[in-house]
Design a protein around this motif. Structure first.
Motif, PDB file in Angstrom:
ATOM      1  N   GLU A 228      34.472  -7.592  31.418  1.00 25.18           N
ATOM      2  CA  GLU A 228      33.029  -6.578  31.196  1.00 25.18           C
ATOM      3  C   GLU A 228      33.754  -5.950  32.303  1.00 25.18           C
ATOM      4  O   GLU A 228      32.980  -4.699  32.847  1.00 25.18           O
ATOM      5  CB  GLU A 228      33.156  -7.763  33.086  1.00 25.18           C
ATOM      6  N   GLY A 229      34.479  -4.587  31.980  1.00 26.87           N
ATOM      7  CA  GLY A 229      34.502  -3.402  32.981  1.00 26.87           C
ATOM      8  C   GLY A 229      34.243  -2.368  31.677  1.00 26.87           C
ATOM      9  O   GLY A 229      33.258  -2.716  30.855  1.00 26.87           O
ATOM     10  N   SER A 230      34.354  -1.021  32.049  1.00 30.08           N
ATOM     11  CA  SER A 230      33.527  -0.054  30.948  1.00 30.08           C
ATOM     12  C   SER A 230      34.169  -0.046  29.685  1.00 30.08           C
ATOM     13  O   SER A 230      33.245   0.511  28.543  1.00 30.08           O
ATOM     14  CB  SER A 230      34.707   1.567  31.591  1.00 30.08           C
ATOM     15  N   HIS A 231      34.858  -0.565  29.099  1.00 33.83           N
ATOM     16  CA  HIS A 231      35.585  -1.250  27.842  1.00 33.83           C
ATOM     17  C   HIS A 231      34.727  -1.592  26.883  1.00 33.83           C
ATOM     18  O   HIS A 231      34.523  -2.292  25.416  1.00 33.83           O
ATOM     19  CB  HIS A 231      37.226  -0.874  27.506  1.00 33.83           C
ATOM     20  N   ALA A 232      33.781  -2.272  28.094  1.00 34.40           N
ATOM     21  CA  ALA A 232      33.229  -3.873  27.139  1.00 34.40           C
ATOM     22  C   ALA A 232      32.286  -4.062  25.926  1.00 34.40           C
ATOM     23  O   ALA A 232      32.753  -4.130  24.807  1.00 34.40           O
ATOM     24  CB  ALA A 232      32.258  -5.042  28.509  1.00 34.40           C
ATOM     25  N   GLU A 233      31.157  -2.563  26.236  1.00 30.44           N
ATOM     26  CA  GLU A 233      30.283  -2.062  24.658  1.00 30.44           C
ATOM     27  C   GLU A 233      31.933  -2.384  23.669  1.00 30.44           C
ATOM     28  O   GLU A 233      31.751  -2.535  22.733  1.00 30.44           O
ATOM     29  CB  GLU A 233      29.625  -1.039  24.939  1.00 30.44           C
ATOM     30  N   VAL A 234      32.684  -0.713  23.521  1.00 29.65           N
ATOM     31  CA  VAL A 234      33.787  -0.317  22.900  1.00 29.65           C
ATOM     32  C   VAL A 234      34.100  -2.389  22.330  1.00 29.65           C
ATOM     33  O   VAL A 234      34.172  -2.036  20.600  1.00 29.65           O
ATOM     34  CB  VAL A 234      34.532   0.048  23.018  1.00 29.65           C
ATOM     35  N   LEU A 235      34.509  -2.782  23.034  1.00 29.19           N
ATOM     36  CA  LEU A 235      35.103  -4.582  22.337  1.00 29.19           C
ATOM     37  C   LEU A 235      34.147  -5.061  22.190  1.00 29.19           C
ATOM     38  O   LEU A 235      34.660  -5.122  20.423  1.00 29.19           O
ATOM     39  CB  LEU A 235      35.769  -4.793  23.571  1.00 29.19           C
ATOM     40  N   GLU A 236      33.391  -5.195  22.005  1.00 31.02           N
ATOM     41  CA  GLU A 236      32.108  -5.710  21.457  1.00 31.02           C
ATOM     42  C   GLU A 236      31.798  -5.864  20.481  1.00 31.02           C
ATOM     43  O   GLU A 236      31.271  -5.987  18.947  1.00 31.02           O
ATOM     44  CB  GLU A 236      30.890  -5.821  22.269  1.00 31.02           C
ATOM     45  N   GLN A 237      31.774  -3.995  20.047  1.00 34.09           N
ATOM     46  CA  GLN A 237      31.424  -2.983  19.251  1.00 34.09           C
ATOM     47  C   GLN A 237      32.477  -3.762  17.697  1.00 34.09           C
ATOM     48  O   GLN A 237      32.143  -3.988  16.603  1.00 34.09           O
ATOM     49  CB  GLN A 237      31.556  -1.749  18.514  1.00 34.09           C
ATOM     50  N   GLU A 238      34.079  -3.182  18.565  1.00 35.04           N
ATOM     51  CA  GLU A 238      34.735  -3.898  17.153  1.00 35.04           C
ATOM     52  C   GLU A 238      34.925  -5.407  16.838  1.00 35.04           C
ATOM     53  O   GLU A 238      34.663  -5.921  16.120  1.00 35.04           O
ATOM     54  CB  GLU A 238      35.906  -3.203  18.237  1.00 35.04           C
ATOM     55  N   ILE A 239      33.956  -6.205  17.623  1.00 29.55           N
ATOM     56  CA  ILE A 239      34.404  -7.657  17.820  1.00 29.55           C
ATOM     57  C   ILE A 239      33.409  -7.505  16.423  1.00 29.55           C
ATOM     58  O   ILE A 239      33.030  -8.660  15.475  1.00 29.55           O
ATOM     59  CB  ILE A 239      34.432  -8.738  19.210  1.00 29.55           C
ATOM     60  N   LEU A 240      32.281  -7.565  16.747  1.00 35.14           N
ATOM     61  CA  LEU A 240      30.465  -6.984  15.466  1.00 35.14           C
ATOM     62  C   LEU A 240      31.180  -6.268  14.257  1.00 35.14           C
ATOM     63  O   LEU A 240      30.814  -7.492  13.666  1.00 35.14           O
ATOM     64  CB  LEU A 240      29.782  -6.732  16.269  1.00 35.14           C
ATOM     65  N   LYS A 241      32.156  -5.284  14.154  1.00 38.68           N
ATOM     66  CA  LYS A 241      32.403  -5.374  13.192  1.00 38.68           C
ATOM     67  C   LYS A 241      33.128  -6.249  12.278  1.00 38.68           C
ATOM     68  O   LYS A 241      32.937  -6.390  11.201  1.00 38.68           O
ATOM     69  CB  LYS A 241      32.909  -3.645  13.399  1.00 38.68           C
ATOM     70  N   LEU A 242      34.805  -6.659  13.286  1.00 33.90           N
ATOM     71  CA  LEU A 242      35.463  -7.883  12.373  1.00 33.90           C
ATOM     72  C   LEU A 242      34.620  -9.037  11.966  1.00 33.90           C
ATOM     73  O   LEU A 242      34.622  -9.692  11.494  1.00 33.90           O
ATOM     74  CB  LEU A 242      36.524  -7.653  13.327  1.00 33.90           C
ATOM     75  N   SER A 243      33.102  -8.643  12.747  1.00 30.36           N
ATOM     76  CA  SER A 243      32.432 -10.395  12.239  1.00 30.36           C
ATOM     77  C   SER A 243      32.198 -10.001  11.062  1.00 30.36           C
ATOM     78  O   SER A 243      32.496 -10.780  10.402  1.00 30.36           O
ATOM     79  CB  SER A 243      31.757 -10.686  13.428  1.00 30.36           C
ATOM     80  N   ASN A 244      31.316  -9.113  10.815  1.00 30.68           N
ATOM     81  CA  ASN A 244      30.376  -9.012   9.703  1.00 30.68           C
ATOM     82  C   ASN A 244      31.630  -8.774   8.503  1.00 30.68           C
ATOM     83  O   ASN A 244      31.191  -8.931   7.528  1.00 30.68           O
ATOM     84  CB  ASN A 244      29.929  -7.574   9.809  1.00 30.68           C
ATOM     85  N   GLN A 245      32.806  -7.930   8.851  1.00 30.90           N
ATOM     86  CA  GLN A 245      33.762  -7.540   7.830  1.00 30.90           C
ATOM     87  C   GLN A 245      34.139  -9.160   7.125  1.00 30.90           C
ATOM     88  O   GLN A 245      34.155  -9.594   6.358  1.00 30.90           O
ATOM     89  CB  GLN A 245      34.725  -7.627   8.224  1.00 30.90           C
ATOM     90  N   MET A 246      34.194 -10.035   8.019  1.00 33.34           N
ATOM     91  CA  MET A 246      34.559 -11.943   7.647  1.00 33.34           C
ATOM     92  C   MET A 246      33.307 -12.262   6.595  1.00 33.34           C
ATOM     93  O   MET A 246      33.626 -12.639   6.140  1.00 33.34           O
ATOM     94  CB  MET A 246      34.818 -12.570   8.877  1.00 33.34           C
TER      95      MET A 246
END
Length: 311
Positions: A228-246
């Motif tokens: 929930e901190g300042s890096h939340a958006e970056v982490l969410e984008q990474e998770i979304l990218k990994l989900s799309n690749q999967m």
């Protein structure tokens, strides 16, 4: 306990003598048969120290009127936990050893004889082995040879405190008189080697199910706060990218699987057609070799046409 002439005696229960050293996976190195007392304050501890000191071996020599003739170890097992939520907190366990070593002796100075001479030999021998263990431990870990803990009961009992998971404090005392200069020099050399020993002390904990669950919840909360901190958006984008690749990999895998099944089906049909052709060819050969060729001429043409169609 005291180590007198390489025999372990219980100072809180004088009837417990010549006790044996054991080693357990959880308890480590311990002396079996020692009397144990449960205490809750410092006053009780001091009373036990006084009662044990009375039963210790002392003697008179030319150097010391009240000379200790044994090594003494007072061992306390300490358990602690937090004041708040004590039922769900982990229990921290530590072993605290207070060791009083008998001093090294020179027979020429002490004038010992008989029983005192025997006591002095055992004292000097155990101190020499202790110095040897300290010397081995002070060497580099790469060059460190076998450490002879088992050569003496003193070093065997103190093995966890000397080279194990422990913090160790050694107080070395010397006599100020000039005629004791050789003993003082040896003591200072011993202290110098002991200072070079490096131990890695760690916290020992006993985790109950409730304490383990509490710790895991705390770790989950910490991870959630980080998300929930300042890096939340970056982490969410990474998770979304990994989900799309999967998902892409799963679709490609499904397509390849379907294509492989289609190829297998076609290959199976082709193999079956080849088997049928071979069977028809055998039938045609039988018809050709038959003497009544004209009678079976129409059937021969039918078989030939079917074979050509299959081909």
């Amino acid at each position: 306990m005291e180590i007198y002439n390489e025999e372990i005696n219980d100072l809180l229960a004088v009837e417990n003598q010549r006790l044996q050293i054991h080693e357990h996976l959880e308890r480590g190195v311990f002396v079996a048969g020692l009397k144990e007392e449960i205490v809750s304050d410092a006053e009780q501890i001091l009373k036990l120290l006084d009662s044990g000191e009375v039963n210790r071996h002392f003697g008179e020599t030319n150097i010391n009127v009240h000379s200790s003739r044994s090594h003494t170890i007072f061992r306390m097992v300490i358990e602690s936990r937090g004041k708040e939520n004590s039922s769900t907190d982990a229990i921290r366990v530590s072993v605290f050893n207070l060791v009083d070593l008998a001093g090294s002796e020179r027979i020429a100075k002490t004038g010992a004889g008989g029983v005192r001479l025997t006591e002095g030999k055992y004292i000097n021998k155990s101190l020499m082995i202790l110095g040897n263990v300290i010397n081995k431990l002070s060497e580099s870990s790469k060059l460190r040879p076998h450490i002879p803990y088992r050569d003496s009961k003193l070093t065997r009992i103190l093995q966890p405190a000397l080279g194990g998971n422990a913090k160790t404090c050694i107080i070395c005392t010397i006599a100020p008189e000039e005629h004791h200069i050789e003993e003082s020099k040896g003591t200072l050399q011993f202290a110098s080697r002991a200072k070079r020993i490096t131990n890695c002390a760690q916290v020992n904990e006993i985790l109950t199910d409730a304490a383990l669950l509490k710790r895991q919840k705390s770790e989950i909360e910490e991870l959630r706060m980080k998300l929930e901190g300042s890096h939340a958006e970056v982490l969410e984008q990474e998770i979304l990218k990994l989900s799309n690749q999967m998902l892409k990999y799963e679709l490609e895998s499904e397509r390849l699987k379907t294509q492989l099944e289609e190829e297998r089906r076609k290959q199976k049909e082709q193999e079956q057609c080849i088997k049928d052709q071979q069977l028809k060819i055998e039938n045609l050969n039988n018809l050709v070799t038959n003497s009544d060729f004209k009678t079976n001429k129409s059937e021969f043409k039918k078989e030939a046409r079917w074979a050509m169609q299959c081909q």
